[in-house]
Design a protein around this motif. Structure first.
Motif, short mmCIF file in Angstrom:
data_model
loop_
_atom_site.label_atom_id
_atom_site.label_comp_id
_atom_site.label_asym_id
_atom_site.label_seq_id
_atom_site.Cartn_x
_atom_site.Cartn_y
_atom_site.Cartn_z
N PRO A 207 0.82 -1.22 0.00
CA PRO A 207 0.00 0.00 0.00
C PRO A 207 0.85 1.27 0.00
CG PRO A 207 -0.04 -1.07 2.16
CD PRO A 207 0.61 -2.03 1.21
N PRO A 236 -5.58 -2.28 -1.65
CA PRO A 236 -6.65 -1.33 -1.36
C PRO A 236 -6.40 -0.53 -0.08
CG PRO A 236 -7.56 -3.45 -2.01
CD PRO A 236 -6.08 -3.65 -1.80
N LYS A 239 -5.28 3.68 0.61
CA LYS A 239 -6.04 4.89 0.98
C LYS A 239 -5.74 5.33 2.42
CE LYS A 239 -10.10 2.09 2.17
NZ LYS A 239 -11.50 1.77 1.82
N HIS A 240 -5.23 4.40 3.24
CA HIS A 240 -4.89 4.76 4.61
C HIS A 240 -3.54 5.47 4.71
CE1 HIS A 240 -8.25 2.52 6.37
NE2 HIS A 240 -8.01 1.59 5.48
N GLY A 242 -2.62 7.77 2.20
CA GLY A 242 -2.70 9.00 1.45
C GLY A 242 -1.81 9.04 0.23
#
Length: 243
Positions: A207, A236, A239-240, A242
């Motif tokens: 991520p 996915p 998104k945590h 940024g």
């Protein structure tokens, strides 16, 4: 849960990019010998539990068997979960150059069964137990699958301790396969997986990886290795972060 549902359970392997490239090249699973794990208590956490289930006069024999098995057993460790884990990314995929390979229980078992059938080897698989090692006077290993292998070779009771770990490791939600191969002295063995595009369900990139890296890894898998059926995408969980 029936056996078909159990075999469809997702398994995850978080690894550095270099390990993924080696896996795609060899199309083999690496099993490390039990005495080579970083955790020096590997296989020994359940010693007291094991001794509580055998007569006192067999305690010394059980201890010897436990020591010997760590030289004869090879382990492949997976994270058992229906979804990815941020904690596992942080620990086993500690930088942006990391990936997670997704397969399932049935596919890993099938590869190991084929390997054992071709050799004088045997094995066992299942979920790791992190506490309550003994239940009603027997080792608490209900989650384990039945032994498999060459002519269904007998499995020593001491091998069950390789499915017991300290509670501090419970976040791993570990599922593992243990292969018993007495004739091997190497620190690891490799198990062919057959059709890698059937074995791998998905490859997720860290991520924290930039988009260009995700694209590059996808191109490597598709073009360099010719594996167009393996999907590669960014976690996915990005998104945590940024990103």
């Amino acid at each position: 849960m029936n056996s078909i549902e159990a075999e469809k359970k997702k398994l995850w392997r978080y690894m550095p990019l270099i390990s993924l490239l080696g896996f795609l090249q060899t199309r083999e699973l690496r099993f490390s010998r039990a005495d080579k794990f970083e955790d020096t208590q590997e296989g020994y956490v359940g010693l007291e539990a094991l001794l509580s289930t055998v007569p006192p006069e067999l305690h010394e024999k059980a201890k010897q068997a436990l020591h010997r098995q760590n030289l004869e057993c090879f382990v492949s460790c997976w994270h058992l979960s229906s979804s990815e884990s941020l904690a596992m990314w942080k620990i086993y995929g500690a930088n942006a150059f990391s990936v997670a390979v997704v397969s399932n229980v049935g596919k890993v078992i099938s590869a190991c069964h084929d390997y054992c059938a071709d050799l004088s080897a045997a094995g066992m698989f299942g979920e790791v137990v992190y506490d309550n090692y003994v239940s009603d006077g027997t080792l608490n290993v209900q989650a384990l699958g039945l032994p498999f292998g060459y002519k269904e070779l007998p499995i020593s009771k001491s091998i069950l301790t390789l499915f017991m770990k300290a509670k501090a490791f419970s976040y791993e939600q570990e599922w593992r396969v243990v292969l018993n191969e007495k004739s091997v002295s190497e620190p690891a063995i490799r198990v062919p997986i057959g059709d890698i595009e059937e074995f791998v369900e998905h490859v997720y990139v860290s991520p924290e990886a930039p988009d260009w890296m995700v694209s590059s890894i996808g191109s490597l898998v598709r073009d360099q290795f010719g594996l167009s059926r393996i999907s590669v995408s960014k976690s996915p969980l990005a998104k945590h972060f940024g990103i």
